[in-house]
Design a protein around this motif. Structure first.
Motif, PDB file in Angstrom:
ATOM      1  N   HIS A 115     -16.391  -6.914  -1.047  1.00  9.05           N
ATOM      2  CA  HIS A 115     -16.114  -5.487  -1.224  1.00  9.05           C
ATOM      3  C   HIS A 115     -14.707  -5.290  -1.772  1.00  9.05           C
ATOM      4  CE1 HIS A 115     -19.610  -3.626   0.896  1.00  9.05           C
ATOM      5  NE2 HIS A 115     -19.723  -4.893   1.286  1.00  9.05           N
ATOM      6  N   GLU A 116     -14.645  -4.689  -2.950  1.00 10.67           N
ATOM      7  CA  GLU A 116     -13.327  -4.576  -3.589  1.00 10.67           C
ATOM      8  C   GLU A 116     -12.461  -3.491  -2.949  1.00 10.67           C
ATOM      9  OE1 GLU A 116     -14.728  -3.336  -7.629  1.00 10.67           O
ATOM     10  OE2 GLU A 116     -13.371  -1.658  -7.261  1.00 10.67           O
ATOM     11  N   GLU A 117     -11.169  -3.738  -2.964  1.00 11.31           N
ATOM     12  CA  GLU A 117     -10.180  -2.745  -2.534  1.00 11.31           C
ATOM     13  C   GLU A 117      -9.372  -2.379  -3.770  1.00 11.31           C
ATOM     14  OE1 GLU A 117     -10.012  -1.535   0.477  1.00 11.31           O
ATOM     15  OE2 GLU A 117     -11.420  -2.928   1.419  1.00 11.31           O
ATOM     16  N   ARG A 118      -9.100  -1.097  -3.925  1.00 15.02           N
ATOM     17  CA  ARG A 118      -8.252  -0.673  -5.042  1.00 15.02           C
ATOM     18  C   ARG A 118      -6.918  -0.194  -4.514  1.00 15.02           C
ATOM     19  NH1 ARG A 118     -10.045  -0.288 -10.168  1.00 15.02           N
ATOM     20  NH2 ARG A 118     -12.280  -0.679 -10.386  1.00 15.02           N
ATOM     21  N   ILE A 119      -5.869  -0.827  -4.995  1.00 14.80           N
ATOM     22  CA  ILE A 119      -4.517  -0.436  -4.619  1.00 14.80           C
ATOM     23  C   ILE A 119      -3.833  -0.041  -5.925  1.00 14.80           C
ATOM     24  CG2 ILE A 119      -2.388  -1.158  -3.473  1.00 14.80           C
ATOM     25  CD1 ILE A 119      -4.747  -1.490  -1.623  1.00 14.80           C
ATOM     26  N   GLY A 120      -3.680   1.256  -6.169  1.00 16.02           N
ATOM     27  CA  GLY A 120      -3.144   1.697  -7.458  1.00 16.02           C
ATOM     28  C   GLY A 120      -4.013   1.149  -8.578  1.00 16.02           C
ATOM     29  N   ASP A 121      -3.403   0.457  -9.526  1.00 15.27           N
ATOM     30  CA  ASP A 121      -4.191  -0.096 -10.641  1.00 15.27           C
ATOM     31  C   ASP A 121      -4.530  -1.577 -10.430  1.00 15.27           C
ATOM     32  OD1 ASP A 121      -1.615  -0.943 -10.916  1.00 15.27           O
ATOM     33  OD2 ASP A 121      -1.440  -0.531 -13.055  1.00 15.27           O
ATOM     34  N   ILE A 122      -4.450  -2.022  -9.178  1.00 13.07           N
ATOM     35  CA  ILE A 122      -4.815  -3.414  -8.858  1.00 13.07           C
ATOM     36  C   ILE A 122      -6.102  -3.418  -8.032  1.00 13.07           C
ATOM     37  CG2 ILE A 122      -4.099  -5.551  -7.695  1.00 13.07           C
ATOM     38  CD1 ILE A 122      -1.194  -4.705  -8.107  1.00 13.07           C
ATOM     39  N   LYS A 123      -7.025  -4.286  -8.433  1.00 14.79           N
ATOM     40  CA  LYS A 123      -8.281  -4.433  -7.685  1.00 14.79           C
ATOM     41  C   LYS A 123      -8.260  -5.784  -6.973  1.00 14.79           C
ATOM     42  CE  LYS A 123     -12.679  -5.253  -9.390  1.00 14.79           C
ATOM     43  NZ  LYS A 123     -13.728  -5.048 -10.397  1.00 14.79           N
ATOM     44  N   VAL A 124      -8.593  -5.797  -5.695  1.00 13.06           N
ATOM     45  CA  VAL A 124      -8.629  -7.049  -4.935  1.00 13.06           C
ATOM     46  C   VAL A 124     -10.024  -7.219  -4.345  1.00 13.06           C
ATOM     47  CG1 VAL A 124      -7.658  -8.351  -2.989  1.00 13.06           C
ATOM     48  CG2 VAL A 124      -6.179  -6.820  -4.323  1.00 13.06           C
ATOM     49  N   VAL A 125     -10.661  -8.350  -4.638  1.00 14.89           N
ATOM     50  CA  VAL A 125     -11.970  -8.645  -4.034  1.00 14.89           C
ATOM     51  C   VAL A 125     -11.801  -9.845  -3.101  1.00 14.89           C
ATOM     52  CG1 VAL A 125     -14.401  -9.193  -4.439  1.00 14.89           C
ATOM     53  CG2 VAL A 125     -13.115  -7.875  -6.143  1.00 14.89           C
ATOM     54  N   PRO A 126     -11.972  -9.656  -1.789  1.00 12.03           N
ATOM     55  CA  PRO A 126     -11.878 -10.789  -0.866  1.00 12.03           C
ATOM     56  C   PRO A 126     -13.169 -11.603  -0.881  1.00 12.03           C
ATOM     57  CG  PRO A 126     -12.190  -8.738   0.362  1.00 12.03           C
ATOM     58  CD  PRO A 126     -12.244  -8.382  -1.101  1.00 12.03           C
TER      59      PRO A 126
END
Ligand SMILES: [Zn+2]
Length: 403
Positions: A115-126
């Motif tokens: 499940h992706e997390e969006r932090i500003g213009d950065i996407k992080v998928v754990p």
């Protein structure tokens, strides 16, 4: 997207990684330096402006797993920076905090694999990886049209992992064991442990990390194969309760190695009180047969008590951790005690970190444009193996646009 390894580029542990775009900065892992073996309580005074002091400059901290060399500085992160981690990571850190009487970890958001997390213009998928910490994750970071995969620590990766990722531009890969080939696997540990348990007449004691759930599971299976019952203390009971879905733990015997009182250790007492009827003292367990005790270095007095009850005859200790810990004073003291009590000692361990063959598979499957080693003392080995390696120094900024 810019990458900066604040710490961990050329050492094992203490990882702190920064990912930055023009508008957003995040941190992956905020690890404490691994203490020197002769000074396990050494402090880590690392400060990072905007993270641990001064006006906050980071939008989030993502933690890969609960080992202190990846999350040990979390308690010093500025209070207005949210901290993200998996549920297993939080659960285990909560139990540890209760047993060592420290504040509970601050967790602002639970990460779910895939499940992706969006932090500003950065996407992080754990993404889940296997490591000697349950719930360990790698992070796929996407920003400015580029993909970076930070492996965190891992010893193997599931096939499904690769189905979630196509090619990555940058692979930030742990390399603890890049110089080690064909080490022992968890399966080997299980088989050898079962053999030792069958060949031992008296009780077996296993010295391993309580939070290494995969190892606990392997020892548990070895117990089942050899007709033994696993004996666990309140700390291991509390940790394994959190890992219940990954373990069998059919009717383990509970034992109390140290005196626990409501007045002196109320947070531990709460766990004990909840399960009170299932925990026995040294005298009661000394009368039981075919037990395998899960032990830690702090349980020397418990062993001495068992010895006074003549319950150590024909016993074996399985040392199931990294051999380097033998050089720490508290481990050496425990092993010396075991020897003086006449216990046989066997060594069985599989690394929590990928051996060279698995690292090679990981690199070839992910096929990165650029490979950047981290968490290693042998970055030059990566350079000898691949021609797309960039080695960074701590604090050096790598501009991913230059690819
Ligand atoms: Zn680790």
């Amino acid at each position: 997207m810019k990458l900066k390894i604040h710490r961990g580029a050329a050492q094992i542990g203490g990882n702190i990684v920064e990912i930055a775009t023009k508008s957003t900065k995040i941190i992956l892992d905020c690890g404490r330096n691994l203490p020197p073996l002769d000074d396990p309580k050494a402090a880590d005074d690392m400060e990072i402006d905007g993270l641990t002091r001064g006006e906050s400059a980071y939008a989030a901290v993502f933690v890969t797993h609960y080992h202190a060399d990846h999350c040990g500085l979390a308690e010093r992160v500025n209070a207005d920076i949210p901290i993200y981690m998996s549920e297993d990571t939080k659960n285990v850190l909560d139990v540890i905090a209760d047993f060592i009487n420290r504040p509970l970890p601050r967790v602002n958001k639970i990460l779910n694999p895939g499940h992706e997390e969006r932090i500003g213009d950065i996407k992080v998928v754990p993404l889940n990886v296997y490591h000697s910490a349950m719930g360990a994750m790698a992070f796929l970071v996407e920003a400015d049209g580029q993909k970076l995969l930070y492996t965190g620590d891992f010893n193997r990766i599931d096939e499904t992992f690769y189905t979630l990722i196509d090619q990555v531009d940058i692979l930030l890969c742990e390399g603890t064991n890049i110089g080690a080939r064909n080490g022992m696997t968890e399966q080997d540990v299980e088989l050898d442990a079962a053999r030792i348990m069958r060949e031992t007449d008296g009780p077996v004691f296993v010295l391993c990390s309580t939070t290494n759930i995969e190892r606990v599971r392997r020892i548990e299976r070895a117990c089942n194969k050899s007709g033994r019952t696993m004996a666990i203390d309140p700390f291991m009971k509390a940790v394994t309760d959190k890992a219940a879905s990954q373990l069998l733990l059919v009717n383990p015997v509970g034992f109390v190695p140290n005196f626990i009182t409501e007045e002196k250790t109320p947070r531990i007492y709460k766990y004990l009180a909840r399960d009170f009827m299932t925990f026995a003292g040294a005298r009661a367990v000394s009368k039981m047969t075919n037990l395998t005790f899960m032990v830690r270095q702090s349980m020397g007095e418990f062993l001495e008590r068992l010895n006074r009850l003549s319950a150590l005859k024909g016993s074996t200790l399985i040392y199931s951790m990294w051999r380097g810990y033998e050089n720490t004073a508290y481990t050496k003291k425990f092993l010396d005690l075991c020897r003086s009590l006449g216990m046989n000692i066997e060594y069985l361990h599989a690394s929590g970190h990928a051996y060279r063959e698995i690292l090679e598979t990981t690199v070839s499957r992910l096929n990165p444009k650029t490979l950047i080693p981290i968490h290693t003392e042998s970055a030059e080995t990566f350079c000898e193996m691949y021609d797309n390696v960039v080695t960074l120094c701590d604090g050096e900024v790598f501009d991913c646009e230059r690819l």
